[in-house]
Design a protein around this motif. Structure first.
Motif, mmCIF file in Angstrom:
data_model
loop_
_atom_site.group_PDB
_atom_site.id
_atom_site.type_symbol
_atom_site.label_atom_id
_atom_site.label_comp_id
_atom_site.label_asym_id
_atom_site.label_seq_id
_atom_site.Cartn_x
_atom_site.Cartn_y
_atom_site.Cartn_z
ATOM 1 N N ASN A 1 12.221 -27.628 -6.780
ATOM 2 C CA ASN A 1 12.501 -26.836 -7.973
ATOM 3 C C ASN A 1 13.457 -25.688 -7.658
ATOM 4 O O ASN A 1 13.519 -25.211 -6.529
ATOM 5 C CB ASN A 1 11.202 -26.255 -8.537
ATOM 6 C CG ASN A 1 10.117 -27.305 -8.701
ATOM 7 O OD1 ASN A 1 10.247 -28.213 -9.494
ATOM 8 N ND2 ASN A 1 9.040 -27.171 -7.929
ATOM 9 N N CYS B 1 10.151 -33.842 -15.597
ATOM 10 C CA CYS B 1 10.594 -32.495 -15.270
ATOM 11 C C CYS B 1 11.240 -31.819 -16.473
ATOM 12 O O CYS B 1 11.800 -32.485 -17.345
ATOM 13 C CB CYS B 1 11.588 -32.535 -14.113
ATOM 14 S SG CYS B 1 10.893 -33.190 -12.589
ATOM 15 N N ASN C 1 13.382 -32.734 -8.112
ATOM 16 C CA ASN C 1 11.953 -33.034 -8.215
ATOM 17 C C ASN C 1 11.727 -34.198 -9.168
ATOM 18 O O ASN C 1 12.288 -34.242 -10.255
ATOM 19 C CB ASN C 1 11.203 -31.800 -8.721
ATOM 20 C CG ASN C 1 9.718 -31.886 -8.489
ATOM 21 O OD1 ASN C 1 9.149 -32.959 -8.323
ATOM 22 N ND2 ASN C 1 9.065 -30.735 -8.471
ATOM 23 N N GLY D 1 10.163 -28.014 -12.444
ATOM 24 C CA GLY D 1 11.052 -27.423 -13.418
ATOM 25 C C GLY D 1 12.091 -26.514 -12.796
ATOM 26 O O GLY D 1 11.932 -26.035 -11.687
#
Length: 544
Positions: free
Chosen positions: A181, A246, A212, A217
């Motif tokens: 992230n 995500c 990811n 996020g």
């Protein structure tokens, strides 16, 4: 106290022997990392830099040529570094971060230069394998210029503020790639309530990627676990995060807070929440807590997605230009356009309708009061009301005319509690264990998988726990300890060490890190009950 090495220097190599550089000749246009570290420490003898009132200005590139330490700003240092159009490049031999702000203060500037082709050139911080700039131990990093680019890392490939403060007024963070992230920036460590902050007063965070695939996020920025980000000016654009689960192409908020008072968030990409994703949960612990996004001004192009696990998300758009408000609803939560350039967050909902929050009480003049909540979306009734009697004012108590002296407390001594140590219901501590032994517990639980021998100076192949340590190193649990470094397998493992080992293992296994009631004591205390800790971690009964 000696802590577990994997939680100290964040994987920076400590191989400083000049023997590693034997036979290497520095090109005339490049200084070494050791040169710049010596300049920071006041021991440099040479002409690769100029010095003016505490500022170090580069006169040539600075290149890591043989496993040298990161450029390190210790707790007793306050350094202003002018790149002057040159590079600080860790890519050739480095394994950690290009610049490590370890409790000190760093101000990064770039006065630029004109190259031999007459082109204006910006200075760069590049080549980091564990972030371009890594800030911890309440360090402070101010970025007024330069470009942080071409860096990698697990979280926060460009800049990772693990603990401390980042103040950005200019420059650019671009072209960095994170494994998890925060392709550009990550703010916050694994523990809720940490003191990690980012204030953005200018500059750009653009063209970064987070890869990811497990539900994280923040293609541009990731704010996590109690950390705070305030954006007053600047741009967060053209970032993306991959993975179907995500969100937050521009900004991912994971139990943290983001306040947008100005600036631009635009043209970012994610499977959900191109602009912003806000994630919050109830409870407490390393991966639980509130998430919030507040916008008072600026421009946000892209939707806002809410992931609300238990009603612990706050979204408030009070002003600014929001070009696209998302009509996607997760758990009945989302944003609703007010029709006047502002929006409000839906706070209650079910399958058929969604209500706003209750209004203030209105006195009906007949001893009753009423409050109303409006229906926001999905064609439900116009409003819902609640009426009840106005509660009477309580009668104040009459003060006594004579002060009352309380009776002396009576203490009754009961029988002393006796604990039968032969009672099987009373758990007995297994005694302290070493670092190697704890990894052996975990390795045996996982079925003793085969792995290559560990690459640590103090773990020979015939060491009792070498198979377990080699396995842990092979799956990334120990990735922050540099290969070839020492591991100290025979020292007692501490509470803090066990907690962070299990956090890394949970991430590797794709599971949520549970709160462990059995992991008791201060961080530096030795662990006594490994069987019980692992049983609770895996949701199993402890071994007899």
């Amino acid at each position: 106290m000696k802590m577990f090495k994997m939680f100290g220097k964040r994987g920076f190599a400590v191989l400083t022997s000049m023997a590693l550089c034997a036979g290497l000749v520095l090109p005339s246009f490049a200084a070494s990392f050791s040169d710049l570290n010596n300049a920071i420490n006041g021991t440099y003898q040479g002409d690769a830099f100029s010095f003016d009132d505490g500022k170090i200005t580069l006169k040539e590139d600075v290149v890591n040529t043989g496993g040298e330490d990161s450029i390190t700003i210790g707790s007793d240092k306050n350094v202003t570094l002018d790149l002057a159009g040159w590079k600080v490049d860790y890519s050739e031999k480095g394994t950690g971060s290009t610049i490590w702000v370890n409790g000190g203060k760093l101000t990064l500037e770039d006065s630029g230069r004109v190259d031999e082709d007459g082109e204006q050139v910006s200075g760069q911080v590049t080549g980091g394998k564990n972030s371009g700039v890594y800030v911890e131990k309440n360090g402070s990093f101010t970025m007024n210029g330069g470009v942080i680019t071409g860096n990698a890392g697990k979280d926060g490939a460009g800049v990772n503020v693990y603990n401390g403060a980042f103040h950005m007024t200019g420059g650019e963070i671009s072209g960095n790639t994170a494994k998890n992230n925060g392709g550009g920036v990550a703010v916050g460590n694994r523990n809720m309530g940490n003191a990690a902050t980012f204030t953005m007063e200018g500059g750009k965070i653009t063209g970064n990627i987070a890869t990811n695939s497990g539900g994280g996020g923040g293609g541009g920025v990731w704010v996590k676990n109690g950390a705070g980000f305030v954006m007053n000016k600047g741009e967060i654009t053209d970032n993306r995060i991959t993975g179907a689960n995500c969100g937050g192409g521009g900004v991912g908020i994971h139990q943290g807070s983001f306040t947008m008072n100005g600036g631009l968030i635009a043209d970012n990409t994610a499977a959900r929440g191109d602009g912003v994703q806000v994630h919050g949960t109830t409870g407490s612990g390393a991966n639980q807590g509130p998430g919030s996004f507040t916008m008072t001004d600026g421009t946000l192009k892209g939707d806002v997605t809410v992931v609300d696990e238990g009603g612990n998300v706050s979204v408030s758009v009070e002003g600014g230009n929001v070009s696209s408000l998302d009509d996607k609803y997760l758990d009945g939560k989302g944003l609703v356009d007010n029709g006047d350039g502002t929006s409000r967050v839906v706070t209650h909902g079910d399958e058929n309708h969604t209500w706003g929050s209750w209004g203030d009480w209105t006195d009906n003049g007949d001893g009753t009061q009423t409050r109303v909540r409006d229906c926001l979306v999905r064609g439900c009734e116009t409003s819902d009301s609640m009426t009840e009697e106005i509660p009477s004012e309580p009668t104040p108590p009459t003060p006594p005319t004579t002060p009352i002296t309380p009776d002396e407390p009576v203490i009754v001594l009961g029988e002393e509690e006796i604990i039968d140590i032969d009672d099987p219901a009373v758990p007995l501590a297994a005694g302290p264990v070493t670092r190697g032994e704890f990894l052996d517990y975990l390795w045996r639980h996982e079925g003793e998988p085969a792995a290559a021998a560990p690459d640590f100076t103090d773990v020979p192949g015939d060491h009792e726990y070498a198979p377990a340590i080699g396995w842990a190193q092979s799956i990334g649990i120990l990735e922050r300890v540099a290969p070839g470094d020492s591991f100290d397998p025979d020292e007692l493992v501490t509470v803090a060490a066990v907690r962070d080992i299990l956090i890394e293992f949970a991430e590797y296994a794709g599971m949520e890190m549970p709160e462990l009631a059995t992991l008791m004591g201060e961080d530096d205390e030795a662990v006594l009950n490994c069987d019980e800790i692992l049983a609770e971690f895996f949701g199993e009964e402890p071994a007899e």
